[in-house]
Enzyme design. Structure first.
Site, short mmCIF file in Angstrom:
data_model
loop_
_atom_site.label_atom_id
_atom_site.label_comp_id
_atom_site.label_asym_id
_atom_site.label_seq_id
_atom_site.Cartn_x
_atom_site.Cartn_y
_atom_site.Cartn_z
N SER A 119 -42.00 13.43 -46.99
CA SER A 119 -40.77 12.72 -46.60
C SER A 119 -39.69 12.81 -47.68
CB SER A 119 -41.08 11.25 -46.29
OG SER A 119 -41.65 10.62 -47.44
N ASN A 177 -46.49 0.27 -49.78
CA ASN A 177 -46.12 -0.43 -48.56
C ASN A 177 -45.02 -1.47 -48.81
OD1 ASN A 177 -48.06 1.13 -47.43
ND2 ASN A 177 -49.55 -0.52 -47.09
N THR A 185 -6.24 -2.72 -15.08
CA THR A 185 -7.60 -2.99 -14.63
C THR A 185 -7.92 -1.83 -13.70
OG1 THR A 185 -6.88 -4.26 -12.72
CG2 THR A 185 -7.31 -5.52 -14.72
N HIS A 186 -9.17 -1.39 -13.70
CA HIS A 186 -9.56 -0.20 -12.91
C HIS A 186 -8.76 1.04 -13.33
CE1 HIS A 186 -11.43 -3.13 -10.04
NE2 HIS A 186 -10.34 -3.82 -10.36
N SER A 192 -5.64 25.07 -30.23
CA SER A 192 -6.57 25.91 -29.46
C SER A 192 -6.42 27.34 -29.95
CB SER A 192 -6.21 25.82 -27.98
OG SER A 192 -6.70 26.95 -27.30
N LYS A 212 -1.41 23.80 -27.23
CA LYS A 212 -2.34 22.67 -27.28
C LYS A 212 -2.29 21.88 -28.58
CE LYS A 212 -5.82 22.50 -24.63
NZ LYS A 212 -6.17 21.50 -23.62
N ASN A 250 -5.02 18.95 -29.54
CA ASN A 250 -6.15 18.22 -28.98
C ASN A 250 -6.60 17.08 -29.89
OD1 ASN A 250 -6.32 20.00 -26.78
ND2 ASN A 250 -7.55 21.43 -27.97
N GLU A 252 -12.25 12.42 -29.72
CA GLU A 252 -13.35 12.84 -28.84
C GLU A 252 -14.69 12.76 -29.56
OE1 GLU A 252 -12.03 16.47 -26.37
OE2 GLU A 252 -10.60 16.32 -28.00
N GLN A 258 -42.82 5.62 -41.39
CA GLN A 258 -42.04 6.56 -42.21
C GLN A 258 -40.91 7.17 -41.38
OE1 GLN A 258 -43.86 9.04 -45.35
NE2 GLN A 258 -43.54 10.75 -43.96
N LYS A 304 -36.66 6.08 -41.20
CA LYS A 304 -35.52 6.36 -42.07
C LYS A 304 -34.50 7.31 -41.47
CE LYS A 304 -38.63 5.45 -45.74
NZ LYS A 304 -39.73 5.43 -44.75
N1 ARG Z 1 -43.36 7.42 -47.55
C1 ARG Z 1 -43.96 6.27 -46.99
C2 ARG Z 1 -43.03 5.68 -45.92
O1 ARG Z 1 -41.91 6.00 -45.90
C3 ARG Z 1 -44.22 5.26 -48.05
C4 ARG Z 1 -45.30 4.30 -47.73
C5 ARG Z 1 -46.61 4.98 -47.71
N2 ARG Z 1 -47.69 4.04 -47.54
C6 ARG Z 1 -48.89 4.43 -47.21
N3 ARG Z 1 -49.79 3.50 -47.06
N4 ARG Z 1 -49.20 5.68 -46.97
O2 ARG Z 1 -43.45 4.90 -45.10
#
Ligand code: ARG
Length: 455
Positions: free
Chosen positions: A20, A107, A152-153, A274, A280, A282, A287, A319, A322
Site C-alpha cells: 500500500s 492497527n 421552476t421546471h 474547439s 467556440k 466552452n 462541465e 486498507q 484510503k
Molecule cells: N497498511 C495497513 C492499512 O492500511 C496498516 C494496518 C495493518 N494492520 C494489520 N494488522 N495488518 O490498513
C-alpha cells in the site's frame, strides 16, 4: 517485521495485492507526528529510556527531512508507510528503533494516521468552501438588484435578482461547511493506544498523546478505535453533498453561458476553444466540476461497501479505505478552487437578464396579488382572471406591462391603471420584502449577515 513466525518469503502476488506504500505514503506527515507523540509519551511514562527516546526522535526528524527533500526511500518490500518509516529508522539509529512500536500496533497507528489526514482534509475543505462563499458574496453584492428570471421546471417563474440567486448557493455551501465542522468535532478523538484491539498492558497515557496530537480526548473503546472508519464515511458523505451542490451551480453556469441564455460571460481564463469550430468558447471547467460528483459518490459507495458486514475489529479490507478518500478530497478540493475562480471571473449581462426577466409573463403572480390586495378578490378568482389576462396578452403578442387597460377592464371593470405599477420585473422583485425574499434590500441584509459570519 514478523520474521520470527515465518520461514518462507511472500509470493510475488501476495506482495502485489498487499502493498500500500504507493498510496499510503500520503500519510507520512501524520505517521511521523503520531510516532513523535507516542515516543514522547513512552519516555514520560518510563517505558523507554531517554537515550532511546532521543535517538528515536532524532531519527524521525531525519526522516521528516528526507521526505521533505524527496530523498526518502519508499520501498515496496516494506509494504506500507508505517513499516517504511520504521525500517528507515532502524537503518538510521539501529536497534533502538525497535522500541518505538512498544504498546502500539499498526492497527491503532493507521487508524490514527488516517483520522488525522481526514481531519486535515476537512479543515482544508472548510477553508475552501469559505473562500467560495466569499467569492459568491462579492458577486452577489455587486448584483444585488440585477433582475433575472427565477425558474421552476426551468420555465420562467417569477423575477428574482442575480444576487439573490447567488446567495442561495451561499446558503448551500454554508450547510456544507457546517457538515465538515460537525464531522470534525465528532472524529476528534485519538485511537492511539488501543494497540492491536484490546488496549495495552504498558502504563501508557492516552490522554497525553491525544492532547499532543490536537484531539479532544482518547477514544473510549479499544475495539471501536481500530474498527471505526465513520470519520471517513461521514466526511465522504459531506463531500458528496457538497459536490452535488457544486454540480448544480456548474450546470447553471453551463446553461447561462449558452448564447441562447447569454446571462453570463466567462473570460478566456475559464473557457476553452474547439480544435475545429473557431467560434467556440466552452465552459469546460464548469462541465468538469459538474462531472466530479460522480467520483465523490463513487468514493462514498466504495468505502461503504468495504465497511459493510466487516466483523470487529480490524480487517485488511480496511486498507482499501484510503484510495477512495484521497481521490474524493482531491476532486472536491480542485472543484471548490475552480468554482471559486469561475465565480470571481464570471460577468453577468445585466441587460439580457433584465430582458429575460420580463419575458414569459413572469409578473403574472404580481398581477393576481394586486387583484387580491386592491379589489379584495379571493386568490383563486384572481388566479383565474390573471390566466385570462395572460391568454389575451398572448393573442395580442405583448407582455403583461403592455396589455391595454381596456383588455384588463374587460376581465374586471374595477381594474385601474395603478395595476401597471406592479407589472415590471423591477417592481416585482422590489415587492418581495418578506424575510429571505428577493427584494434587493432583503438580499443586501443577507449579504451583510453572511459577511459578518465569515469575518
Ligand atoms: N497498511 C495497513 C492499512 O492500511 C496498516 C494496518 C495493518 N494492520 C494489520 N494488522 N495488518 O490498513
Amino acid at each position: 517485521m514478523w520474521g520470527g513466525r515465518f520461514s518462507g518469503k511472500p509470493a510475488e502476488l501476495m506482495q502485489a495485492i498487499n502493498v500500500s506504500i504507493g498510496f499510503d505514503r500520503r500519510l507520512a506527515d501524520q505517521d511521523l507526528a503520531g510516532s513523535r507523540a507516542h515516543a514522547g509519551m513512552l519516555l514520560k511514562q518510563g517505558v523507554i529510556s531517554s537515550e532511546d527516546a532521543a535517538a528515536i526522535l532524532g531519527g524521525l526528524d531525519t526522516i521528516a527531512g528526507e521526505i521533505a527533500a524527496g530523498t526518502f526511500p519508499f520501498r515496496d518490500e516494506f509494504e506500507d508507510i508505517h513499516m517504511n518509516v520504521e525500517a528507515r529508522l532502524r537503518e538510521l539509529i539501529g536497534p533502538a528503533a525497535g522500541r518505538l512500536h512498544t504498546a502500539r500496533s499498526r492497527n491503532d497507528q493507521v487508524a490514527l494516521d488516517f483520522r488525522m489526514w481526514v481531519r486535515d482534509a476537512c479543515d482544508r475543505t472548510t477553508a475552501q468552501i469559505r473562500a467560495l462563499q466569499t467569492a459568491l458574496l462579492a458577486k452577489a453584492e455587486a448584483h444585488a438588484d440585477a433582475v433575472m428570471p427565477g425558474f421552476t421546471h426551468l420555465q420562467p417563474a417569477q423575477p428574482v435578482t442575480f444576487g439573490h440567486h447567488l446567495m442561495a448557493y451561499v446558503e448551500m455551501f454554508g450547510r456544507d461547511a457546517s457538515r465538515f465542522v460537525d464531522a470534525r468535532t465528532r472524529m476528534n478523538e485519538s485511537p492511539l493506544g488501543a494497540a492491536a484491539l484490546a488496549g495495552s498492558p504498558f502504563p501508557i497515557d492516552r490522554h497525553m498523546t491525544a492532547g499532543t496530537l490536537g484531539f479532544d480526548r482518547p477514544t473510549a473503546n479499544s475495539l471501536d478505535s481500530v474498527a471505526d472508519r465513520d470519520f471517513a464515511l461521514e466526511s465522504l458523505a459531506a463531500a458528496s453533498v457538497c459536490a452535488i451542490h457544486l454540480s448544480r451551480l456548474a450546470e447553471e453556469i453551463v446553461i447561462w453561458m449558452t448564447p441562447q441564455f447569454g446571462f453570463i460571460r466567462l473570460s478566456d481564463a475559464f473557457t476553452t476553444g474547439s480544435s475545429i469550430m473557431p467560434q467556440k468558447k466552452n465552459p469546460d471547467a464548469a462541465e468538469l466540476v459538474r462531472a466530479k460528483v460522480g467520483r465523490l459518490l463513487g468514493s462514498f459507495t466504495q468505502l461503504s461497501v468495504v465497511m459493510k458486514g466487516l466483523p470487529l475489529t480490524y480487517s485488511k479490507d480496511m486498507q482499501e479505505d484510503k484510495v477512495p478518500t484521497f481521490e474524493a478530497f482531491d476532486a472536491l478540493e480542485l472543484s471548490l478552487l475552480a468554482m471559486a475562480g469561475m465565480v470571481a471571473d464570471l460577468e453577468p449581462d445585466r441587460e439580457r437578464m433584465a430582458a429575460a426577466a420580463g419575458a414569459g409573463y413572469s409578473t403574472a403572480t404580481d398581477l393576481a396579488d394586486w387583484l387580491v390586495r386592491t379589489l379584495n378578490m379571493p386568490f383563486r378568482d384572481a388566479h383565474h382572471v390573471t390566466g385570462a389576462a395572460v391568454k389575451r396578452a398572448e393573442e395580442l403578442g405583448v407582455g403583461l406591462p403592455d396589455l391595454p387597460l381596456a383588455d384588463l377592464q374587460a376581465l374586471d371593470p374595477r381594474i385601474t391603471a395603478a395595476i401597471y405599477d406592479v407589472l415590471t420585473p423591477e417592481a416585482s422583485v422590489a415587492s418581495r420584502v418578506s424575510y429571505g425574499g428577493t427584494a434587493p434590500d432583503q438580499v443586501r441584509a443577507q449579504i451583510k449577515r453572511w459577511k459578518e459570519a465569515l469575518a
